[in-house]
Every structure is written in C-alpha cells, then in structure tokens.
Write an enzyme that holds these catalytic residues in place. Structure first.
Site, short mmCIF file in Angstrom:
data_model
loop_
_atom_site.label_atom_id
_atom_site.label_comp_id
_atom_site.label_asym_id
_atom_site.label_seq_id
_atom_site.Cartn_x
_atom_site.Cartn_y
_atom_site.Cartn_z
CD GLU A 105 2.39 -3.94 -22.08
OE1 GLU A 105 3.11 -3.68 -23.05
OE2 GLU A 105 1.51 -4.82 -22.09
CG ASN A 109 -0.35 2.06 -11.40
OD1 ASN A 109 -0.07 2.58 -10.33
ND2 ASN A 109 -0.42 0.74 -11.56
CE1 TYR A 131 7.63 -1.37 -12.27
CE2 TYR A 131 5.81 -0.22 -13.29
CZ TYR A 131 6.31 -1.34 -12.68
OH TYR A 131 5.50 -2.42 -12.48
C1 LIG Z 1 2.50 -0.56 -7.49
C2 LIG Z 1 2.75 -1.46 -6.27
C3 LIG Z 1 3.27 -2.81 -6.77
C4 LIG Z 1 3.78 -0.79 -5.35
O1 LIG Z 1 4.06 -1.70 -4.30
P1 LIG Z 1 4.59 -1.23 -2.86
O2 LIG Z 1 5.19 -2.41 -2.20
O3 LIG Z 1 3.49 -0.53 -2.15
O4 LIG Z 1 5.70 -0.17 -3.28
P2 LIG Z 1 6.87 0.39 -2.34
O5 LIG Z 1 6.42 0.37 -0.91
O6 LIG Z 1 8.12 -0.31 -2.69
O7 LIG Z 1 6.91 1.91 -2.79
C5 LIG Z 1 7.44 2.27 -4.04
C6 LIG Z 1 7.13 3.72 -4.32
O8 LIG Z 1 5.75 3.83 -4.60
C7 LIG Z 1 5.22 4.97 -3.91
N1 LIG Z 1 4.02 4.59 -3.21
C8 LIG Z 1 3.79 3.47 -2.51
N2 LIG Z 1 2.52 3.47 -2.06
C9 LIG Z 1 1.97 4.64 -2.48
C10 LIG Z 1 0.69 5.24 -2.35
N3 LIG Z 1 -0.28 4.64 -1.66
N4 LIG Z 1 0.48 6.45 -2.92
C11 LIG Z 1 1.45 7.07 -3.62
N5 LIG Z 1 2.69 6.54 -3.79
C12 LIG Z 1 2.93 5.36 -3.22
C13 LIG Z 1 6.16 5.41 -2.88
O9 LIG Z 1 6.33 6.79 -3.12
C14 LIG Z 1 7.43 4.63 -3.14
O10 LIG Z 1 8.40 5.52 -3.57
P3 LIG Z 1 9.37 6.20 -2.46
O11 LIG Z 1 10.24 5.08 -1.98
O12 LIG Z 1 10.10 7.22 -3.28
O13 LIG Z 1 8.52 6.76 -1.41
C15 LIG Z 1 1.43 -1.66 -5.44
O14 LIG Z 1 0.86 -0.41 -5.18
C16 LIG Z 1 0.39 -2.54 -6.12
O15 LIG Z 1 0.38 -3.78 -5.95
N6 LIG Z 1 -0.50 -1.93 -6.91
C17 LIG Z 1 -1.54 -2.67 -7.62
C18 LIG Z 1 -0.96 -3.45 -8.80
C19 LIG Z 1 -0.20 -2.56 -9.76
O16 LIG Z 1 -0.62 -1.46 -10.08
N7 LIG Z 1 0.94 -3.07 -10.28
C20 LIG Z 1 1.78 -2.40 -11.25
C21 LIG Z 1 1.48 -2.92 -12.60
S1 LIG Z 1 2.50 -2.15 -13.85
#
Ligand SMILES: CC(C)(COP(=O)(O)OP(=O)(O)OC[C@H]1O[C@@H](n2cnc3c(N)ncnc32)[C@H](O)[C@@H]1OP(=O)(O)O)[C@@H](O)C(=O)NCCC(=O)NCCS
Length: 139
Positions: free
Chosen positions: A98, A103, A110
């Site tokens: 979820e 977000n 996902y």
């Molecule tokens: C969500 C999260 C885990 C993604 O981690 P990450 O290591 O930065 O993700 P990735 O680098 O693997 O990128 C995955 C996708 O997210 C998108 N993305 C990454 N950073 C982004 C940003 N700052 N703005 C918009 N999109 C972004 C990218 O588009 C990427 O997709 P693409 O490969 O098609 O370009 C991270 O932002 C985070 O820790 N967020 C806070 C906690 C959270 O929200 N967790 C999810 C709970 S359900």
C-alpha cells in the site's frame, strides 16, 4: 539479535527518519520487526558497507507484502530501490503493498515493476490524512 543486527536496525531507522516527516516505526519496532520469523529484509549498501536502502517484507505462504521501502536521500534517484525490488521480484509469489496516493515516485516505481492498483482505502494514513492505494503483482 547480534550487535551487527542492531547496527543494521539503527541504520534502517536512520533512513526512515530521513525519508518520512512522521517516522512510521520506532527503533524498537524496527528491531522487533526484523526479528520476526515471517519477515525478510533486503539491504543495499555502499562501498563502505553502510546500509543506504532497504526493502522490508512479510509473507504468508506465497503471498508477500512489502511493508516498507526507503532509500537514504543522498542515494535516491540512482536505481537503488529498483535494484531492491528486482531482487524481491525474482521470487515466485503474489506481491502486495500500500502506498500514499500522493507518493508519485513510489507509485511510478511500482507500476513500472508490474504492480497494478486494485483498491483505494479512504483516509488510511494520518499526518497528513490521505488515501492508501493498494497494489498487487500477480505471477
Ligand atoms: C520511493 C523511493 C524508495 C525510490 O527510491 P530510489 O532509489 O530513488 O528509486 P530509483 O532510483 O530506483 O527510481 C525509481 C523510479 O522512481 C522515479 N524517481 C526517482 N526519484 C525521483 C524523483 N526525485 N522525482 C520523480 N521520480 C523519481 C524514477 O522515475 C525512477 O523511474 P525510472 O527508472 O523510470 O526513471 C525513495 O524515493 C524513498 O525512499 N522515498 C521515501 C520513502 C517512500 O516513499 N517509500 C515508499 C513507501 S510505499
């Protein structure tokens, strides 16, 4: 739990504190979640062996729920979460999670990895109050 496990729990909790305005788990809850028999944690580390991201799951039979996924700010947008997910999804099963409706980063990640939304839970989250989007990925 060993001292190494405690250090990992502290690193995970540090990432949570950085990632969320309101941290969903206390350090004690993080410790005890890691110790449960039905949880598995996937970790990403830097070249100094410091934990920079984690993905937490719990499972019943072949149903696996992602309970948390977070990456340290300095390591975001570098593919860390994608790698953690790829590792998890190499296993068989049906995956659930979820996510906050707002977000967009997580929802995009996902969807790109084969998850589809199947239900909206109204006002599920607090601080701020927000709907949860329930998603699943079937085999
Ligand atoms: C969500 C999260 C885990 C993604 O981690 P990450 O290591 O930065 O993700 P990735 O680098 O693997 O990128 C995955 C996708 O997210 C998108 N993305 C990454 N950073 C982004 C940003 N700052 N703005 C918009 N999109 C972004 C990218 O588009 C990427 O997709 P693409 O490969 O098609 O370009 C991270 O932002 C985070 O820790 N967020 C806070 C906690 C959270 O929200 N967790 C999810 C709970 S359900």
């Amino acid at each position: 739990m060993t001292d190494d496990d405690k250090a990992i729990a502290q690193a995970i909790h540090g990432i949570l504190r950085e990632a969320y305005l309101h941290v969903p788990w206390t350090l004690d809850q993080t410790f005890s979640d890691m110790c449960r028999k039905d949880t598995v944690y996937y970790l990403a580390s830097d070249d100094q062996n410091q934990v920079v991201g984690f993905l937490a799951t719990t499972s019943v039979m072949d149903e696996i729920e992602i309970t948390n996924l977070a990456v340290a700010k300095a390591y975001q947008s570098q593919g860390v979460a994608s790698l953690l997910l790829k590792q998890l999804l190499s296993h068989d099963g049906t995956f659930f999670l979820e996510v906050r409706a707002s977000n967009q980063t997580a929802r995009h990640l996902y969807e790109k990895n084969g998850f589809d939304p199947y239900f909206i839970r109204q006002d599920y989250y607090q601080n701020p109050k927000e709907n949860a989007i329930l998603m699943k990925r079937e085999p």
